[in-house]
Design a protein around this motif. Structure first.
Motif, short mmCIF file in Angstrom:
data_model
loop_
_atom_site.label_atom_id
_atom_site.label_comp_id
_atom_site.label_asym_id
_atom_site.label_seq_id
_atom_site.Cartn_x
_atom_site.Cartn_y
_atom_site.Cartn_z
N ASP A 8 0.83 -1.21 0.00
CA ASP A 8 0.00 0.00 0.00
C ASP A 8 0.86 1.26 0.00
O ASP A 8 2.06 1.20 -0.25
N ALA A 9 0.23 2.39 0.30
CA ALA A 9 0.88 3.69 0.18
C ALA A 9 1.72 4.08 1.39
O ALA A 9 2.31 5.16 1.38
N HIS A 32 -10.57 -2.84 1.40
CA HIS A 32 -11.17 -1.50 1.38
C HIS A 32 -12.16 -1.34 2.52
O HIS A 32 -12.22 -0.29 3.16
N GLU A 33 -12.93 -2.37 2.78
CA GLU A 33 -13.92 -2.30 3.84
C GLU A 33 -13.27 -2.24 5.22
O GLU A 33 -13.66 -1.44 6.07
N LYS A 34 -12.27 -3.06 5.44
CA LYS A 34 -11.62 -3.13 6.75
C LYS A 34 -10.83 -1.85 7.06
O LYS A 34 -10.82 -1.39 8.20
N TYR A 67 -7.53 3.27 3.16
CA TYR A 67 -7.54 2.87 1.75
C TYR A 67 -8.56 3.65 0.94
O TYR A 67 -8.47 3.70 -0.28
N GLY A 68 -9.53 4.27 1.59
CA GLY A 68 -10.46 5.14 0.88
C GLY A 68 -9.76 6.36 0.33
O GLY A 68 -10.06 6.84 -0.76
N LEU A 69 -8.78 6.88 1.09
CA LEU A 69 -8.02 8.05 0.66
C LEU A 69 -6.83 7.68 -0.21
O LEU A 69 -6.45 8.43 -1.11
N HIS A 70 -6.23 6.54 0.07
CA HIS A 70 -5.03 6.09 -0.65
C HIS A 70 -5.19 4.63 -1.04
O HIS A 70 -4.64 3.74 -0.39
#
Length: 134
Positions: free
Chosen positions: A42-43, A103-105, A110-113
């Motif tokens: 991830d980011a 995405h849900e957890k 993860y909504g932003l990145h």
């Protein structure tokens, strides 16, 4: 009970095997979907997205993930380990279809990145755990 505790944990420790048969252990964000676990590059700051854990899984798919709970009240202690076979999935449609549980957890992050890196998908072959109280 073990899978529920495992799935609700926010972080796991992913163990892979290096080419020289040594252990490699890193903390990871993950999501559990039945007997499948997904973790993605991830980011969060990293020097590269070409990570040792990815190379390790490509060379040897045997992996373990551990989640645990520590408390000064030792009656509250527990741990759960998932052993399985991992595979690296590069970004694309096949990976995109598996990202919904992540995405849900981790909606707030993860909504932003949204994660864009490769992922490790683990098919769990064995669950092991312990709890100080049932």
């Amino acid at each position: 009970m073990m899978r529920r505790r495992f799935g609700q944990a926010r972080i796991a420790r992913l163990a892979t095997i290096t080419p020289r048969d040594g252990p490699h252990l890193v903390p990871v964000c993950f999501a559990l979907d039945r007997d499948r676990i997904i973790t993605v590059v991830d980011a969060k700051p990293k020097s590269t997205t070409s990570l040792r854990r990815l190379d390790n899984v490509r060379a040897n798919p045997a992996v373990s993930l551990l989640v645990d709970h520590w408390d000064e009240d030792w009656t509250q202690l527990w741990w759960v380990r998932a052993d399985g076979r991992g595979a690296v999935l590069d970004p694309g449609a096949e990976l995109d279809a598996l990202l919904a549980p992540l995405h849900e957890k981790y909606r707030d992050k993860y909504g932003l990145h949204p994660p864009r890196g490769p992922a490790i998908v683990i098919d769990v072959t064995r669950w092991v755990g312990w709890s100080a109280s049932v």
